[in-house]
Design a protein around this motif. Structure first.
Motif, PDB file in Angstrom:
ATOM      1  N   GLU A 147       0.828  -1.222  -0.145  1.00  0.00           N
ATOM      2  CA  GLU A 147      -0.087   0.144   0.029  1.00  0.00           C
ATOM      3  C   GLU A 147       0.848   1.327  -0.053  1.00  0.00           C
ATOM      4  N   THR A 148       1.925   1.237   0.839  1.00  0.00           N
ATOM      5  CA  THR A 148       2.734   2.452   0.953  1.00  0.00           C
ATOM      6  C   THR A 148       3.376   2.762  -0.532  1.00  0.00           C
ATOM      7  N   LYS A 164       0.579   4.651  -2.302  1.00  0.00           N
ATOM      8  CA  LYS A 164       0.472   6.001  -1.969  1.00  0.00           C
ATOM      9  C   LYS A 164       1.831   6.878  -2.445  1.00  0.00           C
ATOM     10  N   LEU A 223       1.018   6.055   7.013  1.00  0.00           N
ATOM     11  CA  LEU A 223       0.167   6.086   6.269  1.00  0.00           C
ATOM     12  C   LEU A 223      -1.297   6.020   6.916  1.00  0.00           C
ATOM     13  N   ALA A 224      -1.253   5.311   7.711  1.00  0.00           N
ATOM     14  CA  ALA A 224      -2.794   5.165   8.540  1.00  0.00           C
ATOM     15  C   ALA A 224      -3.135   6.218   9.206  1.00  0.00           C
ATOM     16  N   ALA A 225      -2.155   7.126   9.433  1.00  0.00           N
ATOM     17  CA  ALA A 225      -2.512   8.378  10.053  1.00  0.00           C
ATOM     18  C   ALA A 225      -2.740   9.512   9.180  1.00  0.00           C
ATOM     19  N   GLU A 264       3.709   2.296   7.066  1.00  0.00           N
ATOM     20  CA  GLU A 264       2.414   1.799   7.338  1.00  0.00           C
ATOM     21  C   GLU A 264       1.756   2.802   8.398  1.00  0.00           C
ATOM     22  N   ASP A 265       2.569   2.993   9.335  1.00  0.00           N
ATOM     23  CA  ASP A 265       1.677   4.044  10.647  1.00  0.00           C
ATOM     24  C   ASP A 265       1.533   5.296  10.183  1.00  0.00           C
TER      25      ASP A 265
END
Ligand code: AMP
Length: 437
Positions: free
Chosen positions: A354-355, A358, A405-407, A402-403
């Motif tokens: 995913e990263t 993005k 991205l989630a935020a 990932e972190d």
């Protein structure tokens, strides 16, 4: 024992060379070198703008007759150096060996002779001459040249000297010398030519073969022969500036006085003649001693007869051409003019999956906003991506884990300051641009 070279292996070697090296006397311009070219081209355009010159781009090839008539049949260029071929339509075509005759052709073809005058034109591009390649001498080389057509004002002779000097100076070049001469006009030059021949005739046997063959066809060229024996013969030869007619002498006086007015240093060289037949009155050359044998970094002069020779009405004109490769060699010799490597504004580091998706979005967001953004395309580890960013000199490294991205955020590391901050994905552009201002 050495293997004899078979026809087969020779052919193979020849083929390998043909596929992997550019033709003799040509060069690829790329990398850091290209950056210096681009910087020089920008400077040329800037200076031409302030002196009121407009760019003209003529074709790389012309009808052969243009150069035969324009440059003169008895010159080295026309006799030995042109790339001439017959095209599939049976026309004789020549790759342009210089820029003046094509500009004169364009000036007439597009009726620029009908005003406004003087027409002030410049060109920048490759020229082709079949010469023996050596340091500073190539078969494809580049010239920046300017031509002023439609005025006999000696102040314009001076303008075409001052403009390239401005370029040399603004590039940071120091050790150059301007040499100046006047070679008169069709009314006074023939008399000088006879005097010169009279003087040389008894010594002709001691001169080099090329001077002997030029003696009748183009005796003025004897003056700039580099051969030691020829130079000795010509040491006390009559000096052309003492044979100028009244108009040419007055023109030359005015050129010198304008140069004085503008504080231009120059050296008078009564042996300076040029390799083209079209010059009249003022001729000049700029030399840079550090270049060795090929030391001319630019040259020019007045050519009041050329427009008529090419088929137009009598039109006085003057011009100059700078050898771009030689100027860059001279600048490198002085350690001047290094172009700065462009630095990416941002390098995006991602962790795959995913990263990466993005990161690709962010990459194009930034590029579309006019920023220089990069990311990895070789599947490198995060550590290796960081190294790559550093090697490219990126100003910012954007770390998209990932972190983050989630935020909806990205970690922005400023590589110059060594600081790090967490920034909203929507604010990245702004963050970079603010810093830029
Ligand atoms: P010319 O057109 O012969 O008056 O030359 C003008 C300038 O172009 C010279 O002063 C050189 O700087 C450059 N030049 C001429 N011929 C070559 C060449 N074969 N290779 C590289 N530069 C050249």
């Amino acid at each position: 024992m050495m293997q004899p070279i078979t026809r087969f292996s020779y052919r193979k070697e020849e083929m390998r060379m043909a596929l992997t090296t550019s033709p003799r006397g040509t060069a690829d311009i790329y990398g850091e070198n290209l950056l210096a070219w681009l910087k020089l081209e920008r400077l040329i355009r800037e200076i031409c703008r302030s002196f009121g010159y407009q760019e003209v781009r003529t074709p790389l090839f012309e009808h052969t007759e243009l150069f035969q008539r324009g440059i003169g049949e008895a010159t080295d260029i026309v006799e030995k150096e042109m790339y001439t071929f017959t095209d599939r339509g049976g026309r004789s075509i020549t790759l342009r060996p210089e820029g003046t005759a094509p500009v004169v052709r364009a000036f007439l073809e597009h009726k620029m002779d009908q005003g406004p005058l003087p027409a002030k034109l410049f060109y920048l591009g490759p020229m082709f001459r079949y010469e023996r390649p050596q340091a500073g001498r190539y078969r494809q080389f580049h010239q920046f040249g300017l031509e002023v057509l439609g005025s006999a004002d000696p102040l314009l002779d001076v303008e075409t000297i001052v403009l390239p000097l401005e370029l040399y100076k603004r590039c940071g070049l120091k050790g150059f010398v301007v040499e100046l001469n006047s070679i008169g006009c069709p009314s006074c030059r023939p008399h000088y030519r006879e005097q010169l021949k009279e003087y040389v005739r008894p010594h002709l046997g001691q001169m080099c073969p090329s001077c002997q063959s030029r003696f009748d066809r183009n005796p003025l060229r004897l003056l700039d022969c580099k051969n030691e024996a020829c130079r000795k013969v010509l040491a006390d030869a009559p000096v052309i500036t003492e044979y100028l007619c009244e108009e040419c002498a007055e023109h030359f006086t005015q050129v010198k006085s304008y140069l004085g007015l503008l504080g231009v240093d120059y050296v008078l060289n009564p042996k300076l003649v040029r390799g083209f037949d079209y010059y009249t009155r003022t001729v000049f050359e700029v030399t840079y001693a550090g270049l060795g044998a090929q030391n001319a970094i630019g040259a020019g002069g007045r050519y009041d007869g050329l427009v008529e020779e090419v088929g137009g009405n009598p039109t006085p004109a003057v011009g100059f051409a700078v050898g771009v490769e030689r100027l860059l060699l001279a600048l490198a010799d002085e350690g001047a003019f290094a172009a700065e490597q462009p630095r990416p504004d941002a390098f995006i580091v991602q962790f795959g999956g995913e990263t990466k998706i993005k990161a690709a979005q962010l990459l194009y967001d930034l590029r579309r906003a006019g920023l220089h953004a990069e990311m990895d395309h070789l599947g490198r580890s995060v550590r290796a991506q960081m190294k790559a960013a550093d090697r490219l000199g990126a100003r910012w490294v954007l770390i998209l884990g990932e972190d983050e991205l989630a935020a909806g955020k990205v970690k922005m590391r400023n590589m110059d300051r060594g600081t790090e901050e967490l920034v909203d994905l929507t604010q990245v552009k702004q963050h970079i641009s603010v810093r830029e201002e």
